[in-house]
Design a protein around this motif. Structure first.
Motif, PDB file in Angstrom:
ATOM      1  N   LEU A  56       0.807  -1.221   0.000  1.00  9.46           N
ATOM      2  CA  LEU A  56       0.000   0.000   0.000  1.00  9.46           C
ATOM      3  C   LEU A  56       0.837   1.267   0.000  1.00  9.46           C
ATOM      4  CD1 LEU A  56      -2.652  -1.030   2.697  1.00  9.46           C
ATOM      5  CD2 LEU A  56      -2.764  -1.374   0.225  1.00  9.46           C
ATOM      6  N   ALA A  57       2.156   1.132   0.001  1.00 15.68           N
ATOM      7  CA  ALA A  57       3.035   2.288   0.134  1.00 15.68           C
ATOM      8  C   ALA A  57       2.865   3.240  -1.049  1.00 15.68           C
ATOM      9  CB  ALA A  57       4.491   1.837   0.250  1.00 15.68           C
ATOM     10  N   ASN A  58       2.840   4.549  -0.734  1.00 14.98           N
ATOM     11  CA  ASN A  58       2.790   5.624  -1.731  1.00 14.98           C
ATOM     12  C   ASN A  58       1.540   5.578  -2.608  1.00 14.98           C
ATOM     13  OD1 ASN A  58       5.337   6.751  -0.958  1.00 14.98           O
ATOM     14  ND2 ASN A  58       6.341   5.069  -2.047  1.00 14.98           N
ATOM     15  N   ILE A  59       0.449   5.015  -2.084  1.00 17.78           N
ATOM     16  CA  ILE A  59      -0.833   4.996  -2.796  1.00 17.78           C
ATOM     17  C   ILE A  59      -1.823   5.856  -2.026  1.00 17.78           C
ATOM     18  CG2 ILE A  59      -2.735   3.564  -3.621  1.00 17.78           C
ATOM     19  CD1 ILE A  59      -0.789   1.257  -3.830  1.00 17.78           C
ATOM     20  N   GLU A  60      -2.527   6.722  -2.734  1.00 15.10           N
ATOM     21  CA  GLU A  60      -3.489   7.612  -2.088  1.00 15.10           C
ATOM     22  C   GLU A  60      -4.875   6.978  -2.056  1.00 15.10           C
ATOM     23  OE1 GLU A  60      -1.912  12.209  -2.640  1.00 15.10           O
ATOM     24  OE2 GLU A  60      -3.620  11.493  -3.813  1.00 15.10           O
ATOM     25  N   PHE A  61      -5.538   7.130  -0.917  1.00 15.38           N
ATOM     26  CA  PHE A  61      -6.917   6.689  -0.731  1.00 15.38           C
ATOM     27  C   PHE A  61      -7.739   7.898  -0.279  1.00 15.38           C
ATOM     28  CE2 PHE A  61      -4.137   3.110   0.038  1.00 15.38           C
ATOM     29  CZ  PHE A  61      -4.735   2.070  -0.658  1.00 15.38           C
ATOM     30  N   ALA A  62      -8.917   8.043  -0.858  1.00 17.99           N
ATOM     31  CA  ALA A  62      -9.749   9.191  -0.539  1.00 17.99           C
ATOM     32  C   ALA A  62     -11.134   8.728  -0.104  1.00 17.99           C
ATOM     33  CB  ALA A  62      -9.860  10.129  -1.741  1.00 17.99           C
ATOM     34  N   ALA A  63     -11.760   9.504   0.758  1.00 17.06           N
ATOM     35  CA  ALA A  63     -13.115   9.220   1.238  1.00 17.06           C
ATOM     36  C   ALA A  63     -13.839  10.552   1.446  1.00 17.06           C
ATOM     37  CB  ALA A  63     -13.080   8.424   2.537  1.00 17.06           C
ATOM     38  N   ASP A  64     -15.101  10.593   1.046  1.00 14.52           N
ATOM     39  CA  ASP A  64     -15.913  11.806   1.167  1.00 14.52           C
ATOM     40  C   ASP A  64     -16.918  11.648   2.309  1.00 14.52           C
ATOM     41  OD1 ASP A  64     -14.670  13.004  -1.024  1.00 14.52           O
ATOM     42  OD2 ASP A  64     -16.057  12.058  -2.440  1.00 14.52           O
ATOM     43  N   VAL A  65     -17.087  12.732   3.055  1.00 11.72           N
ATOM     44  CA  VAL A  65     -18.071  12.784   4.134  1.00 11.72           C
ATOM     45  C   VAL A  65     -18.888  14.057   3.953  1.00 11.72           C
ATOM     46  CG1 VAL A  65     -18.433  12.942   6.610  1.00 11.72           C
ATOM     47  CG2 VAL A  65     -16.625  11.480   5.725  1.00 11.72           C
ATOM     48  N   THR A  66     -20.201  13.884   3.874  1.00 13.72           N
ATOM     49  CA  THR A  66     -21.089  15.030   3.645  1.00 13.72           C
ATOM     50  C   THR A  66     -22.283  14.949   4.591  1.00 13.72           C
ATOM     51  OG1 THR A  66     -20.461  15.101   1.311  1.00 13.72           O
ATOM     52  CG2 THR A  66     -22.460  16.281   1.945  1.00 13.72           C
ATOM     53  N   ASP A  67     -22.597  16.057   5.243  1.00  8.97           N
ATOM     54  CA  ASP A  67     -23.826  16.161   6.042  1.00  8.97           C
ATOM     55  C   ASP A  67     -24.443  17.528   5.801  1.00  8.97           C
ATOM     56  OD1 ASP A  67     -22.279  17.927   7.522  1.00  8.97           O
ATOM     57  OD2 ASP A  67     -21.822  16.443   9.082  1.00  8.97           O
ATOM     58  N   ASP A  68     -25.358  17.902   6.639  1.00 11.42           N
ATOM     59  CA  ASP A  68     -26.083  19.165   6.419  1.00 11.42           C
ATOM     60  C   ASP A  68     -25.180  20.386   6.555  1.00 11.42           C
ATOM     61  OD1 ASP A  68     -28.335  17.675   6.038  1.00 11.42           O
ATOM     62  OD2 ASP A  68     -29.011  17.843   8.137  1.00 11.42           O
ATOM     63  N   LYS A  69     -24.200  20.298   7.441  1.00  9.52           N
ATOM     64  CA  LYS A  69     -23.367  21.465   7.723  1.00  9.52           C
ATOM     65  C   LYS A  69     -21.988  21.396   7.072  1.00  9.52           C
ATOM     66  CE  LYS A  69     -25.545  22.265  12.230  1.00  9.52           C
ATOM     67  NZ  LYS A  69     -25.309  22.419  13.692  1.00  9.52           N
ATOM     68  N   GLU A  70     -21.449  20.194   6.956  1.00 11.44           N
ATOM     69  CA  GLU A  70     -20.062  20.063   6.504  1.00 11.44           C
ATOM     70  C   GLU A  70     -19.955  19.107   5.316  1.00 11.44           C
ATOM     71  OE1 GLU A  70     -17.850  20.626  10.825  1.00 11.44           O
ATOM     72  OE2 GLU A  70     -18.387  18.615  10.148  1.00 11.44           O
ATOM     73  N   SER A  71     -18.899  19.299   4.551  1.00 13.64           N
ATOM     74  CA  SER A  71     -18.607  18.414   3.420  1.00 13.64           C
ATOM     75  C   SER A  71     -17.093  18.382   3.244  1.00 13.64           C
ATOM     76  CB  SER A  71     -19.291  18.917   2.148  1.00 13.64           C
ATOM     77  OG  SER A  71     -19.016  18.042   1.070  1.00 13.64           O
ATOM     78  N   TYR A  72     -16.515  17.209   3.541  1.00 11.15           N
ATOM     79  CA  TYR A  72     -15.062  17.087   3.514  1.00 11.15           C
ATOM     80  C   TYR A  72     -14.628  15.897   2.655  1.00 11.15           C
ATOM     81  CZ  TYR A  72     -15.134  20.195   7.606  1.00 11.15           C
ATOM     82  OH  TYR A  72     -15.339  21.250   8.455  1.00 11.15           O
ATOM     83  N   THR A  73     -13.396  16.008   2.181  1.00  8.92           N
ATOM     84  CA  THR A  73     -12.707  14.890   1.538  1.00  8.92           C
ATOM     85  C   THR A  73     -11.457  14.591   2.348  1.00  8.92           C
ATOM     86  OG1 THR A  73     -13.492  15.401  -0.683  1.00  8.92           O
ATOM     87  CG2 THR A  73     -11.508  14.072  -0.523  1.00  8.92           C
ATOM     88  N   TYR A  74     -11.345  13.350   2.782  1.00 13.79           N
ATOM     89  CA  TYR A  74     -10.165  12.917   3.531  1.00 13.79           C
ATOM     90  C   TYR A  74      -9.260  12.121   2.597  1.00 13.79           C
ATOM     91  CZ  TYR A  74     -12.711  14.232   7.768  1.00 13.79           C
ATOM     92  OH  TYR A  74     -13.397  14.920   8.734  1.00 13.79           O
ATOM     93  N   VAL A  75      -7.975  12.416   2.640  1.00 17.42           N
ATOM     94  CA  VAL A  75      -6.997  11.743   1.795  1.00 17.42           C
ATOM     95  C   VAL A  75      -5.937  11.108   2.693  1.00 17.42           C
ATOM     96  CG1 VAL A  75      -5.337  11.965  -0.081  1.00 17.42           C
ATOM     97  CG2 VAL A  75      -7.404  13.384  -0.072  1.00 17.42           C
ATOM     98  N   PHE A  76      -5.728   9.819   2.493  1.00 20.71           N
ATOM     99  CA  PHE A  76      -4.725   9.059   3.261  1.00 20.71           C
ATOM    100  C   PHE A  76      -3.672   8.512   2.299  1.00 20.71           C
ATOM    101  CE2 PHE A  76      -3.754   4.512   4.259  1.00 20.71           C
ATOM    102  CZ  PHE A  76      -2.717   4.751   5.150  1.00 20.71           C
ATOM    103  N   LYS A  77      -2.430   8.659   2.701  1.00 22.71           N
ATOM    104  CA  LYS A  77      -1.323   8.100   1.919  1.00 22.71           C
ATOM    105  C   LYS A  77      -0.331   7.454   2.866  1.00 22.71           C
ATOM    106  CE  LYS A  77       1.687   9.189  -1.994  1.00 22.71           C
ATOM    107  NZ  LYS A  77       2.148  10.253  -2.931  1.00 22.71           N
ATOM    108  N   LEU A  78       0.024   6.225   2.580  1.00 23.25           N
ATOM    109  CA  LEU A  78       0.935   5.493   3.451  1.00 23.25           C
ATOM    110  C   LEU A  78       2.371   5.903   3.171  1.00 23.25           C
ATOM    111  CD1 LEU A  78       1.404   3.246   5.545  1.00 23.25           C
ATOM    112  CD2 LEU A  78       1.527   1.633   3.644  1.00 23.25           C
ATOM    113  N   CYS A  79       2.975   6.522   4.173  1.00 22.36           N
ATOM    114  CA  CYS A  79       4.390   6.901   4.107  1.00 22.36           C
ATOM    115  C   CYS A  79       4.694   7.791   2.906  1.00 22.36           C
ATOM    116  CB  CYS A  79       5.284   5.661   4.083  1.00 22.36           C
ATOM    117  SG  CYS A  79       5.065   4.582   5.497  1.00 22.36           S
ATOM    118  N   GLY A  80       3.801   8.729   2.640  1.00 27.69           N
ATOM    119  CA  GLY A  80       4.007   9.668   1.543  1.00 27.69           C
ATOM    120  C   GLY A  80       3.177  10.917   1.751  1.00 27.69           C
TER     121      GLY A  80
END
Length: 279
Positions: A56-80
């Motif tokens: 999984l090294a140096n690979i980006e993973f993204a996840a979206d979270v949306t509700d009434d007040k907030e809307s975010y994208t979280y990005v995870f990268k292992l050792c990068g």
């Protein structure tokens, strides 16, 4: 003064050497991706756990979270660097304000790695401080990576953001991967191994013998079978042996003629006719 030129053969060797050198360096970096993570307290056990995440090294993973007040994208990268944010292993991007600077949740330069037989828990510490929650302590990301043999690289999911406490707040993420699954050991017995080897040798004998008889000897029909005469003789002998051992019928030959008693075979006394001779 003549310009110095590398012979064509020499230039080919130089280019070959350079290509091999670049390839070796790329292999080293590809296989040592997790070494870019810096553990909070360096230990062989945590480094071993971290090495299990090498695929999984140096690979980006993204996840979206949306509700009434907030809307975010979280990005995870292992050792990068996630989205090229220096030192950031996990970041939070505000989807409603794209001009806003991404918020660093955790740094891969401050890593902890814990693991079991089929899971690894990766912790990125020293993120940006909270504004008003958790006594303004630094953010922390916990990524729970679980075994899933059907998913080489699963989908990142945001489980929760636990910030309603005075300290030790964290962001929790989940990810499935086959890289953390335990190795399945082979349980073949000695007898099974012998049978497999025997079947392989038999297949080689039959196929090789068939091709030799057909292509080299020029045999046709059943004669293409390797050592056909020998196996026919073995079959006949086996049949005779089975008949001798397993058959229960009387093996004595029956008389050719029936109805003749043994009394008729008794030798009768010889009749003398000397009295018929002239005197």
């Amino acid at each position: 003064m003549k310009a110095f030129r590398i012979p064509r053969r020499g230039s080919i060797l130089v280019w070959t050497f350079m290509i091999q050198l670049v390839f070796c360096w790329s292999v080293v970096f590809a296989t040592d991706g997790t070494k870019a993570c810096k553990l909070q307290s360096e230990s062989d056990s945590e480094r071993k756990v971290l090495s299990r995440l090498e695929p999984l090294a140096n690979i980006e993973f993204a996840a979206d979270v949306t509700d009434d007040k907030e809307s975010y994208t979280y990005v995870f990268k292992l050792c990068g660097d996630a989205r090229n944010v220096t030192g950031a292993g996990v970041i939070q991007i505000d989807k409603k304000d794209t001009k806003k600077k991404p918020k660093v949740i955790g740094l891969y330069n401050s890593t902890r790695a814990l693991g079991g037989s089929d899971w690894v828990m990766l912790i990125y510490n020293d993120g940006e401080p909270y504004d008003s929650h958790c006594s303004s302590e630094k953010r922390k990301a916990i990524i729970m990576i679980s075994c899933n043999r059907n998913a080489n690289m699963g989908k990142l999911e945001v489980v929760l953001e636990d910030r309603n406490r005075s300290s030790e707040c964290f962001y929790l993420f989940e990810l499935d991967s086959s890289g953390v699954c335990p190795v399945i050991e082979s349980h073949l017995s000695t007898g099974s191994i012998i049978l497999i080897i025997g079947f392989c040798l038999l297949a080689v004998y039959l196929i090789g013998g068939f091709l030799y008889q057909r292509l080299i000897v020029g045999a046709k029909g059943m004669e293409q079978f390797p050592n056909y005469a020998f196996w026919v003789e073995v079959g006949n002998l086996s049949s005779d042996g089975c008949d001798f051992v397993c058959r229960s019928r009387n093996r004595e030959e029956a008389p050719a003629y029936r109805g003749v008693t043994t009394d008729a075979l008794v030798e009768e006394p010889e009749e003398r006719d000397d009295h018929l001779l002239p005197m």
